[in-house]
Design a protein around this motif. Structure first.
Motif, PDB file in Angstrom:
ATOM      1  N   GLU A  17       0.798  -1.224   0.000  1.00 47.86           N
ATOM      2  CA  GLU A  17       0.000   0.000   0.000  1.00 47.86           C
ATOM      3  C   GLU A  17       0.837   1.285   0.000  1.00 47.86           C
ATOM      4  OE1 GLU A  17      -3.282   0.244  -0.220  1.00 47.86           O
ATOM      5  OE2 GLU A  17      -3.580  -1.929  -0.269  1.00 47.86           O
ATOM      6  N   GLN A  18       2.019   1.252   0.601  1.00 46.51           N
ATOM      7  CA  GLN A  18       2.787   2.485   0.769  1.00 46.51           C
ATOM      8  C   GLN A  18       4.176   2.446   0.131  1.00 46.51           C
ATOM      9  OE1 GLN A  18       1.262   4.970   1.826  1.00 46.51           O
ATOM     10  NE2 GLN A  18      -0.447   4.165   3.016  1.00 46.51           N
ATOM     11  N   GLY A  19       4.652   1.274  -0.239  1.00 46.07           N
ATOM     12  CA  GLY A  19       5.989   1.176  -0.798  1.00 46.07           C
ATOM     13  C   GLY A  19       6.035   1.458  -2.286  1.00 46.07           C
ATOM     14  N   THR A  20       7.251   1.384  -2.843  1.00 45.40           N
ATOM     15  CA  THR A  20       7.452   1.611  -4.281  1.00 45.40           C
ATOM     16  C   THR A  20       8.276   0.504  -4.921  1.00 45.40           C
ATOM     17  OG1 THR A  20       9.497   2.895  -3.944  1.00 45.40           O
ATOM     18  CG2 THR A  20       7.409   4.113  -3.916  1.00 45.40           C
TER      19      THR A  20
ATOM     20  N   ALA B 299       0.362  -8.711  -3.487  1.00 47.60           N
ATOM     21  CA  ALA B 299      -0.897  -9.312  -3.024  1.00 47.60           C
ATOM     22  C   ALA B 299      -0.868 -10.826  -3.200  1.00 47.60           C
ATOM     23  CB  ALA B 299      -2.075  -8.707  -3.782  1.00 47.60           C
ATOM     24  N   ALA B 300      -0.269 -11.287  -4.304  1.00 46.82           N
ATOM     25  CA  ALA B 300      -0.167 -12.734  -4.521  1.00 46.82           C
ATOM     26  C   ALA B 300       0.738 -13.378  -3.476  1.00 46.82           C
ATOM     27  CB  ALA B 300       0.372 -13.005  -5.924  1.00 46.82           C
ATOM     28  N   ALA B 301       1.801 -12.680  -3.090  1.00 46.34           N
ATOM     29  CA  ALA B 301       2.690 -13.202  -2.052  1.00 46.34           C
ATOM     30  C   ALA B 301       1.974 -13.269  -0.709  1.00 46.34           C
ATOM     31  CB  ALA B 301       3.934 -12.320  -1.948  1.00 46.34           C
ATOM     32  N   ARG B 302       1.146 -12.279  -0.414  1.00 46.96           N
ATOM     33  CA  ARG B 302       0.383 -12.302   0.837  1.00 46.96           C
ATOM     34  C   ARG B 302      -0.566 -13.504   0.870  1.00 46.96           C
ATOM     35  NH1 ARG B 302      -2.673  -6.903   1.966  1.00 46.96           N
ATOM     36  NH2 ARG B 302      -2.960  -7.943   3.978  1.00 46.96           N
ATOM     37  N   GLU B 303      -1.236 -13.731  -0.231  1.00 44.64           N
ATOM     38  CA  GLU B 303      -2.150 -14.862  -0.280  1.00 44.64           C
ATOM     39  C   GLU B 303      -1.397 -16.185  -0.143  1.00 44.64           C
ATOM     40  OE1 GLU B 303      -5.655 -16.760  -3.138  1.00 44.64           O
ATOM     41  OE2 GLU B 303      -4.579 -14.940  -3.746  1.00 44.64           O
ATOM     42  N   ARG B 304      -0.231 -16.278  -0.781  1.00 41.62           N
ATOM     43  CA  ARG B 304       0.546 -17.517  -0.687  1.00 41.62           C
ATOM     44  C   ARG B 304       1.027 -17.741   0.743  1.00 41.62           C
ATOM     45  NH1 ARG B 304       2.316 -21.217  -4.044  1.00 41.62           N
ATOM     46  NH2 ARG B 304       4.284 -22.322  -3.712  1.00 41.62           N
ATOM     47  N   TRP B 305       1.412 -16.687   1.437  1.00 39.95           N
ATOM     48  CA  TRP B 305       1.835 -16.818   2.831  1.00 39.95           C
ATOM     49  C   TRP B 305       0.710 -17.389   3.686  1.00 39.95           C
ATOM     50  CZ3 TRP B 305       5.762 -16.873   6.149  1.00 39.95           C
ATOM     51  CH2 TRP B 305       5.494 -16.680   7.502  1.00 39.95           C
TER      52      TRP B 305
ATOM     53  N   PHE C 245      -4.804  -1.595   8.356  1.00 37.76           N
ATOM     54  CA  PHE C 245      -4.523  -0.269   8.906  1.00 37.76           C
ATOM     55  C   PHE C 245      -5.670   0.153   9.813  1.00 37.76           C
ATOM     56  CE2 PHE C 245      -2.271   0.056   4.702  1.00 37.76           C
ATOM     57  CZ  PHE C 245      -0.989   0.024   5.226  1.00 37.76           C
ATOM     58  N   GLU C 246      -5.327   0.872  10.895  1.00 36.88           N
ATOM     59  CA  GLU C 246      -6.335   1.351  11.835  1.00 36.88           C
ATOM     60  C   GLU C 246      -6.013   2.779  12.251  1.00 36.88           C
ATOM     61  OE1 GLU C 246      -6.582  -1.166  15.234  1.00 36.88           O
ATOM     62  OE2 GLU C 246      -7.478  -2.837  14.149  1.00 36.88           O
TER      63      GLU C 246
END
Length: 593
Positions: free
Chosen positions: A109-112, A209-215, A256-257
């Protein structure tokens, strides 16, 4: 500017900044390096919380990387295991691991940068090795018997030659390197033109996002869920199976909160909400806001006494009211309530537990923490936690701790993060993964009356508590420290010295530290020590004697032993950046240009 609890992580973060990455690229890279170089203090099977603000939006935001209790982690299940408290070691005490997903969320969300470039630093350290810290070697040596007799998978990873590695020896973790490489390849088939089908704005975020889902759903989740089903030794001396399932791992997602904030002397201090301990710092600052400046110097007898007494009141409210529940934080931080708490400060040290009653009726103050129950939890006077490194008792019980990082970049993006959990000594290493699970559930009570009671799907009331400070609506300072119950206590000293006393950042970190143990510990076995204050000897004989005369039970911790703070700072007017890191232990490091 970059600062952290380990020089290699700081160097890697600074490398990212020098190569054009932003603060969030750098922080994510440094966090995965900390998994490798400080495995006794954090790991991918643990958790993290962070505060960040961007150059485009200065509103402080919490990165909620504290995983919840699994669906099978109920009070009834633990009691059926013969337990009266959540164990301090073993997979039964594991919350759903959130650290990796939280860092990938920050990057997405915030990186480049691309994930492959960010993880390259950690992969290199894990594959090619890094010089093992003396503290890591000592920790492995302390739990070597547990490894060889009960946790053979841990012995295979951390004692490959049958003995703990020597300090300075190259330590490798090829299994974790393989896990990270697998996350990188999760998005290999996602091209820029194919990003829309994955619901992302561009190929880079789609690959992350794909890496997050795989984790959460791939081979890591399968290996964890399968491994914890085998009973293994826990800190209570019995063998238990864990309760984490693939459904738990797939369903819990970092997010995020909004931050909780308090105005103090013209500054705004931002923390997590009361599902963590962060608002205890806000309450302590609010209590002290009505105290004259000349009574807030922690290096003086008056200042040290006043600060210790304010901390006792704030931590009592933490223990009775905080948790992943409906906490009336607005009432706790209301000026009238803070004034009433301030009126409880006296010239003598309190040895009482004095939480605030909130609302009306019997539910206003949970009845758990009575004097009789406290008397059964009195702690060992030498169990003061040192510099924040894991405390190991003569009985062989090994505790873990935490690490920390702060980054600010040339554009004004800023982040403060406290990763923890998944310590090498917390539970058996999961074969093929190169890491173990955390034990954050030990911070939850097996008592239904408490807001922090163990309940499936609820977050433990974590001690992880980074800080952002704003001036005139602009973020100017990020800081934090390892140390469990001491994190906000040591940060309070630092903030008072900088915001009120006007000290330079490094001066404030290096100044003599102290903390109170006059509250139930957040970790198993939850001892407490009424009236006990732990101080660095550098506080001085005159000040220490005066504290004892006021009724404090003072424990001397040595000259350079308490606190592992780091920080970064940015002047919005000039753009000048500053940073500082803890000198204790010659391990923390700050860098920048």
């Amino acid at each position: 500017m970059s600062a952290s609890t380990h020089w290699i992580a700081t160097a890697c973060m600074q490398s990212v900044l020098e190569r054009g990455g932003n603060a969030f690229d750098a922080a994510t890279a440094g966090a995965f390096v900390l998994h490798v170089v400080e495995p006794h203090l954090n790991g991918p099977g643990g958790d993290m919380t962070a505060l960040l603000a961007t150059a485009e939006d200065p509103t402080p935001v919490v990165v909620m990387g504290q995983g919840p209790a699994p669906a099978g982690a109920s009070i009834e299940h633990f009691r059926a295991q013969g337990l009266t408290a959540v164990p301090g070691t073993g997979a039964l005490a594991a919350a759903v691991p959130h650290a990796v997903d939280a860092w990938l969320l920050v990057l997405e969300e915030q990186g480049t940068w691309e994930l492959a470039d960010v993880l390259a630093y950690a992969i290199d350290c894990a594959e090619d090795g890094h010089p093992v810290l003396a503290r890591v070697s000592a920790q492995i040596r302390t739990v070597a018997r547990t490894f060889t007799e009960h946790w053979p998978s841990s012995a295979a990873l951390w004692m490959p030659d049958g003995a703990p590695p020597k300090p300075g020896e190259l330590l490798r973790n090829p299994e974790y390197a393989a896990v990270l490489r697998d996350l990188v390849t999760a998005g290999d088939d996602i091209r820029e033109g194919a990003a829309d089908e994955h619901g992302a704005q561009d190929g880079r975020t789609a690959r992350i996002a794909a890496a997050r889902e795989r984790w959460r759903t791939g081979p890591v989740a399968r290996a964890i869920a399968e491994f914890v089903r085998t009973p293994h030794r826990h800190s209570d001396g019995a063998d238990h199976a864990g309760v984490l399932t693939r459904e738990d791992l797939a369903g819990a997602v970092a997010r995020f909160e909004p931050a909780a904030t308090l105005a103090f002397r013209g500054w705004t201090v931002a923390k997590t909400a009361a599902w963590g301990q962060g608002p205890a710092l806000l309450e302590a600052l609010g209590i002290l806001d009505g105290v004259p400046d000349d009574q807030l110097d922690p290096s003086t007898e008056r200042g040290a006494h006043t600060i210790l007494e304010a901390l006792k009141l704030a931590l009592a409210d933490r223990d009775v009211h905080f948790g992943d529940a409906d906490v009336d934080l607005e009432q706790l931080l209301r000026p009238e309530h803070l004034s009433a708490r301030r009126a409880l400060l006296t010239e003598e040290a309190s040895h009482q537990f004095r939480p605030s009653p909130l609302g009306d009726g019997p539910s206003a103050l949970p009845p758990l923490l009575t004097d009789e129950e406290h008397s059964r939890l009195r702690g060992d006077p030498v169990d003061h936690g040192g510099s924040g490194e894991p405390t190991v008792r003569a009985t062989g019980e090994a505790r873990g701790d935490t690490c920390h990082l702060d980054v600010v970049d040339r554009w004004g993006n800023i982040i403060s993060a406290t990763p923890s959990g998944g310590w090498l000594q917390s539970s058996p290493t999961i074969p093929g993964l190169g890491f173990c699970l955390g034990t954050r559930l030990q911070m939850m009570w097996l008592d239904e009356r408490m807001p922090s009671a163990l309940r499936p799907g609820r977050r433990p009331r974590t001690t992880l508590t980074p800080t952002l400070v704003l001036r005139d609506g602009e973020p100017v300072l990020a800081c934090g420290s390892p140390g469990g119950d001491q994190q906000d206590q040591w940060q309070l000293l630092f903030l008072l010295r900088v915001l009120v006393g006007g000290l330079e950042l490094q001066q404030a970190i290096d100044a003599p530290a102290l903390h109170t143990l006059s509250m139930p510990g957040s970790f198993w076995p939850r001892t407490w020590s009424p009236g006990r204050a732990v101080v660095e000897d550098r506080l001085g004989e005159e000040v220490i004697a005066a504290l004892e005369a006021r009724g404090h039970e003072v424990v001397r911790a040595g000259d350079w032993s308490l606190g592992r703070l780091s920080c970064v700072m940015r002047d919005p007017g000039t753009g000048i950046l500053r940073a500082a890191a803890n000198s204790r232990g010659a391990q923390g490091y700050a860098a920048g240009r």
